[in-house]
Design a protein around this motif. Structure first.
Motif, PDB file in Angstrom:
ATOM      1  N   TYR A   1     133.152  45.231  35.071  1.00 38.64           N
ATOM      2  CA  TYR A   1     132.820  46.031  33.892  1.00 38.64           C
ATOM      3  C   TYR A   1     133.449  47.419  33.955  1.00 38.64           C
ATOM      4  N   ARG A   2     133.578  47.975  35.155  1.00 36.94           N
ATOM      5  CA  ARG A   2     134.258  49.265  35.282  1.00 36.94           C
ATOM      6  C   ARG A   2     135.704  49.192  34.805  1.00 36.94           C
TER       7      ARG A   2
ATOM      8  N   PRO B   1     136.929  50.875  29.891  1.00 38.52           N
ATOM      9  CA  PRO B   1     137.960  51.728  29.275  1.00 38.52           C
ATOM     10  C   PRO B   1     138.929  50.946  28.391  1.00 38.52           C
ATOM     11  N   VAL B   2     139.172  49.688  28.720  1.00 34.37           N
ATOM     12  CA  VAL B   2     140.029  48.863  27.868  1.00 34.37           C
ATOM     13  C   VAL B   2     139.347  48.629  26.529  1.00 34.37           C
ATOM     14  N   ARG B   3     138.063  48.302  26.587  1.00 31.34           N
ATOM     15  CA  ARG B   3     137.316  48.057  25.349  1.00 31.34           C
ATOM     16  C   ARG B   3     137.258  49.324  24.489  1.00 31.34           C
TER      17      ARG B   3
ATOM     18  N   TRP C   1     129.265  48.708  28.003  1.00 28.64           N
ATOM     19  CA  TRP C   1     128.716  49.887  28.683  1.00 28.64           C
ATOM     20  C   TRP C   1     127.302  49.593  29.204  1.00 28.64           C
ATOM     21  N   THR C   2     126.495  48.946  28.366  1.00 25.99           N
ATOM     22  CA  THR C   2     125.143  48.576  28.792  1.00 25.99           C
ATOM     23  C   THR C   2     125.184  47.668  30.010  1.00 25.99           C
TER      24      THR C   2
ATOM     25  N   ARG D   1     121.937  57.232  30.526  1.00 22.36           N
ATOM     26  CA  ARG D   1     121.677  58.487  29.826  1.00 22.36           C
ATOM     27  C   ARG D   1     122.852  58.901  28.935  1.00 22.36           C
ATOM     28  N   GLU D   2     124.064  58.627  29.377  1.00 25.26           N
ATOM     29  CA  GLU D   2     125.227  58.918  28.536  1.00 25.26           C
ATOM     30  C   GLU D   2     125.311  57.953  27.356  1.00 25.26           C
TER      31      GLU D   2
END
Length: 687
Positions: free
Chosen positions: A612-613, A617-619, A634-635, A655-656
C-alpha cells in the motif's frame, strides 16, 4: 529529461531586451513556480519569443522542457495526460486527472523545469492549470491583455528600423524599399517573415512586392480583418495562394483541408490514405490527393516552398493558425462549410471502430484535437471519443466532452427527448467515475422518473438508469438501498432482456457485490460463483467486465473465510490487468489494492503495508487525492500499518486522512465513521 519543444524561430529580430526581461523574471530559483504571460496582438511573435527563450535556456532546465497547446480545455487536459506519461507517471492512455498528476510530479522535481502553455484564452481558463508548487517556470502566450500585473509582459510590434533591417538581410532590395515595406506591414513580425519567405521563393524584389501589396489592399480590406490581423498579412498569403492555384491546385486543396483542422500535428497522410473508403461526399472534394502518396508529397512540397506549413514529420504537419484563418476566410461561406464537413468526414473515417480496444488508443490520442475542432458534439465520432477517453481511464476529460454532448442534445432536442436523456445518463456515469459518487447518484435519481415517463417503466433505457442508480447509491455508502434496488431489478431485467444479456449480467454483479457489502460474504461468493462462467461465456475470459467479476469472486472467497485462496486468485489476476489495461489503469490499481489486502489477511501484514505504501502515491497521481479509490488505499495503508505493529505511524495516517474523508464523504458516511473509530481505538491502546 522529458522534452517537447517546437524548433527555434529561424529568423528572430529585435527581441534581445524582451528575452533579457523574461530571464530576469523567470530565472530566479525558488520552490514556487515563476509565471509570465506573453500577451499582445496576434502575429506579433509571442510564440517565437517563448521558443527563443526556451531554446536559449533549455540547459538550465534539467527537469523538464515541455510545450502544450492551451486554448481548448479537453485538448489541454489530454495533453497533460501525455506529459504525465513522459514524466513516467503512467502510460499515455491511463490517466484520470492528468493536470493534478503533473502538478504533483512537478512539485516533487529536484531539477528546474520549464512549461510553455501556448495560446491561452484568458486568465480564468488557465487559473487551475498553473502548477501550484515546484522550482519551475511557466511561460504563457495569449492574445488576452487581462492578466495580473506581476505576470503580464506585453510583446510589442518591432521597431521600424529593426523591421527594415530584417527585410534587407533576408531579401533582395535597397534600404529605402525595405523601410517602405516595413511601414506598410506595420512592423508585424509574422508579416515580415512571410514577406521574406515569399520573396525568397519567387525571386521578386522588395519594390515589386510592395507594388503587389498596394494593388491588392482595397480588395482584401473589403473582406474585413480576420482575427485582428493586418491586411498586409492576408495580402502576402493571397498572392501565394493565387500562384499555387494556377501552378499546383492540389497544394491549395491540401491547404484548405489542413486549415480546417487543429493547427498542430495534423495527420495528413492518415487522413488522405485511410485504411477504408471515405464517405462519398468527401472523396470528390479532395480529388487526386485521396490515396495518392506522390500527389500528397508534391502538394506538401509546394506548400513548404511558401512556408505555409511546417516541416512534415512522420506523416504529420503543423500549420500556423493565421495561415489557416486566411485560407478559410477567403472562401465564400458555403465553401467553408463544405471544406469543414470534408475534413470532419476524413477524421471520422479514420477513427478506429472500437474505442475500448487498447491498441486503438494511440490513434484516438492523435486525432483528439482535430476531432474537437471539426466534429459536432452530437456526431458519432465525438461519442466514440468519449468512449475512448473513458475506456483509457481519462474520466475527467470524458466527463468534460460528454457535458458538451449533453448540452448539444438538450439544445437541439429538448430536455426530455430520449437521446437527451441518454446523453445525460452518460454524463452522470462519467461524473461518478471521475470521483463524485454523490453527484452521480443524485443525477440518476433525477433522470429516473423522467425516463420512466418518457420511455416506460420497463424500457431497457429506464432499466439502465435504475442499474446506474443502484451502483452509485452503493458507492455513496448506502449498501442496503443498493442491494434492494439490485434485487428488485434483476428479475425484471431477466424477463425483459434474457439471462445472458449484458445488462442482466451487470445487475447480477451488483446484487452479488452489495450483498457482500452488507456482510453476507458466503452468499456473495455463491452469487459470483454462479455468475462467473456465464460472464466468461458471454464476454470472453479477458473482457474487462469478466475480470471485474473474477476480482470480486476472489474478494468474497476471502471474506467468506479463505484469505489464502483469495490472495492466490488476485495474484493470478493482476498480470492480466496489467497486460490488457496497462500498469496504472484505474482497474489495474484496484487489482493491486485487492492483492495487497488479501496478502495481509493471509497473514503477512507487513507485506500488505509495504504494497500500500507503493500503491498510494500512484493512486494519488492517477486519480487525485480526493478520489474514493485513493481514500480506500489510504485507509488500508493505515490499517495494515497498525496490524504490522506500528501504532504511532497508523495513528498519523488516520489523523491525516480524517479531514479529507470528512470533506469528501461527509461526517456521517460509514467510511468516515470507520476512520474515527480507528483513531479512537488506537489512541486508547497502551503505548
Amino acid at each position: 529529461m522529458p522534452y517537447r519543444l517546437a524548433p527555434p524561430p529561424a529568423r528572430l529580430a529585435g527581441r534581445q531586451e524582451l528575452l533579457a526581461e523574461l530571464r530576469r523574471r523567470l530565472g530566479t530559483k525558488g520552490r514556487a513556480p515563476r509565471v509570465v504571460a506573453l500577451h499582445g496582438l496576434g502575429g506579433v511573435g509571442k510564440t517565437s519569443v517563448a521558443l527563443a527563450y526556451a531554446h536559449r535556456w533549455k540547459v538550465a532546465h534539467d527537469g523538464l522542457v515541455w510545450q502544450l497547446t492551451a486554448e481548448d480545455a479537453a485538448t489541454l487536459s489530454a495533453g497533460f495526460g501525455e506529459l504525465a506519461a513522459q514524466l513516467g507517471i503512467h502510460e499515455i492512455v491511463d490517466t484520470t486527472n492528468p493536470i493534478t498528476q503533473v502538478h504533483a510530479a512537478l512539485a516533487a522535481q529536484d531539477e528546474p523545469w520549464l512549461l510553455i502553455l501556448d495560446n491561452v484564452t484568458d486568465y480564468a481558463s488557465i487559473r487551475d492549470v498553473l502548477p501550484p508548487a515546484g522550482d519551475g517556470e511557466v511561460l504563457l502566450t495569449t492574445r488576452s491583455a487581462y492578466w495580473p500585473d506581476d505576470i503580464a509582459l506585453e510583446v510589442p510590434v518591432l521597431d521600424q528600423r529593426v523591421a527594415a533591417e530584417f527585410l534587407t538581410e533576408h531579401t533582395t532590395g535597397d534600404s529605402s524599399a525595405a523601410a517602405d515595406l516595413a511601414r506598410e506591414l506595420g512592423a508585424l513580425p509574422l508579416a515580415l517573415d512571410q514577406a521574406a519567405s515569399f520573396l525568397d521563393a519567387t525571386g521578386h524584389t522588395l519594390g515589386e512586392y510592395l507594388r503587389l501589396l498596394r494593388e491588392r489592399r482595397a480588395e482584401l480590406l473589403s473582406r474585413g480583418q480576420p482575427l485582428g490581423y493586418a491586411a498586409s498579412v492576408m495580402s502576402t498569403w493571397n498572392v501565394a495562394f493565387q500562384r499555387l492555384q494556377t501552378t499546383h491546385p492540389d497544394a491549395i486543396t491540401l491547404l484548405r483541408l489542413l486549415a480546417c483542422c487543429a493547427p498542430d500535428t495534423i495527420p495528413f497522410r492518415l487522413m488522405l490514405m485511410p485504411p477504408s473508403p471515405v464517405p462519398a461526399p468527401a472523396a470528390p472534394i479532395v480529388g487526386a490527393l485521396l490515396g495518392d502518396l506522390f500527389a500528397i508529397a508534391d502538394a506538401i512540397t509546394e506548400l513548404r516552398r511558401y512556408s505555409l506549413v511546417g516541416r512534415p514529420v512522420g506523416g504529420h504537419v503543423s500549420v500556423h493558425r493565421l495561415v489557416q484563418a486566411v485560407t478559410i476566410d477567403q472562401l465564400p461561406s458555403a465553401e467553408r462549410d463544405v471544406w469543414r464537413t470534408t475534413a470532419a468526414e476524413l477524421v471520422q473515417a479514420v477513427l478506429p471502430t472500437d474505442a475500448t480496444v487498447r491498441k486503438s488508443w494511440p490513434r484516438y490520442a492523435l486525432l483528439l484535437p482535430h476531432a474537437r475542432t471539426l466534429l459536432s458534439p452530437g456526431s458519432q465520432g465525438t461519442i466514440r471519443m468519449v468512449d475512448y477517453l473513458g475506456a483509457s481511464g481519462d474520466y475527467v476529460t470524458a466527463r468534460l466532452v460528454q457535458s458538451e454532448v449533453y448540452a448539444d442534445a438538450r439544445r437541439r432536442l429538448g430536455d426530455e427527448h430520449p437521446d437527451t436523456l441518454s446523453a445525460l445518463t452518460e454524463l452522470a456515469r462519467w461524473t461518478g467515475h471521475a470521483g463524485d459518487a454523490t453527484r452521480a447518484r443524485n443525477m440518476f435519481a433525477e433522470i429516473l422518473p423522467v425516463r420512466r415517463r418518457v420511455s416506460g417503466p420497463e424500457h431497457p433505457d429506464t432499466l439502465t438508469v435504475l442499474y446506474q442508480l443502484c451502483d452509485w447509491t452503493g458507492q455513496t455508502g448506502d449498501a442496503t438501498r443498493a442491494r434492494d434496488i439490485a434485487a428488485e431489478l434483476l428479475p425484471i431485467r431477466r424477463r425483459v432482456s434474457g439471462d445472458e444479456h449484458l445488462d442482466t449480467l451487470r445487475i447480477w454483479t451488483e446484487l452479488g457485490f452489495w450483498t457482500g457489502q452488507l456482510g453476507d460474504a458466503a452468499r456473495a461468493r455463491d452469487i459470483y460463483a454462479e455468475l462467473l462462467p456465464v460472464r466468461e461465456r458471454v464476454s470472453g475470459p479477458e473482457h474487462s467486465d469478466t475480470l471485474s467479476v473474477r476480482d470480486q469472486y476472489a474478494r468474497w472467497i476471502g471474506e467468506a473465510g479463505d484469505p489464502l485462496r483469495a490472495k492466490e486468485l488476485c495474484a493470478a489476476l493482476l498480470p492480466v490487468y496489467e497486460r490488457i489495461a496497462g500498469a496504472e489503469h484505474p482497474d489495474t490499481l484496484w487489482a493491486r489494492t485487492n492483492l495487497a489486502w488479501w496478502t495481509g489477511e493471509a497473514g503477512d501484514p507487513a507485506s500488505a503495508r509495504d504494497q500500500y505504501r507503493v500503491l498510494l502515491p500512484v493512486r494519488i497521481r492517477v486519480s487525485g487525492p480526493d478520489h474514493p479509490a485513493t481514500l480506500t488505499a489510504w485507509t488500508n495503508l493505515a490499517w495494515w500499518t497498525a496490524q504490522a505493529g506500528d501504532r504511532e505511524a497508523a495513528l498519523q495516517e488516520y489523523r491525516e486522512l480524517l479531514p479529507i474523508r470528512e470533506r469528501v464523504s461527509g461526517p456521517e458516511h460509514p467510511d468516515t465513521l470507520r476512520v474515527q473509530s480507528q483513531i479512537a481505538h488506537w489512541t486508547a491502546q497502551p503505548t
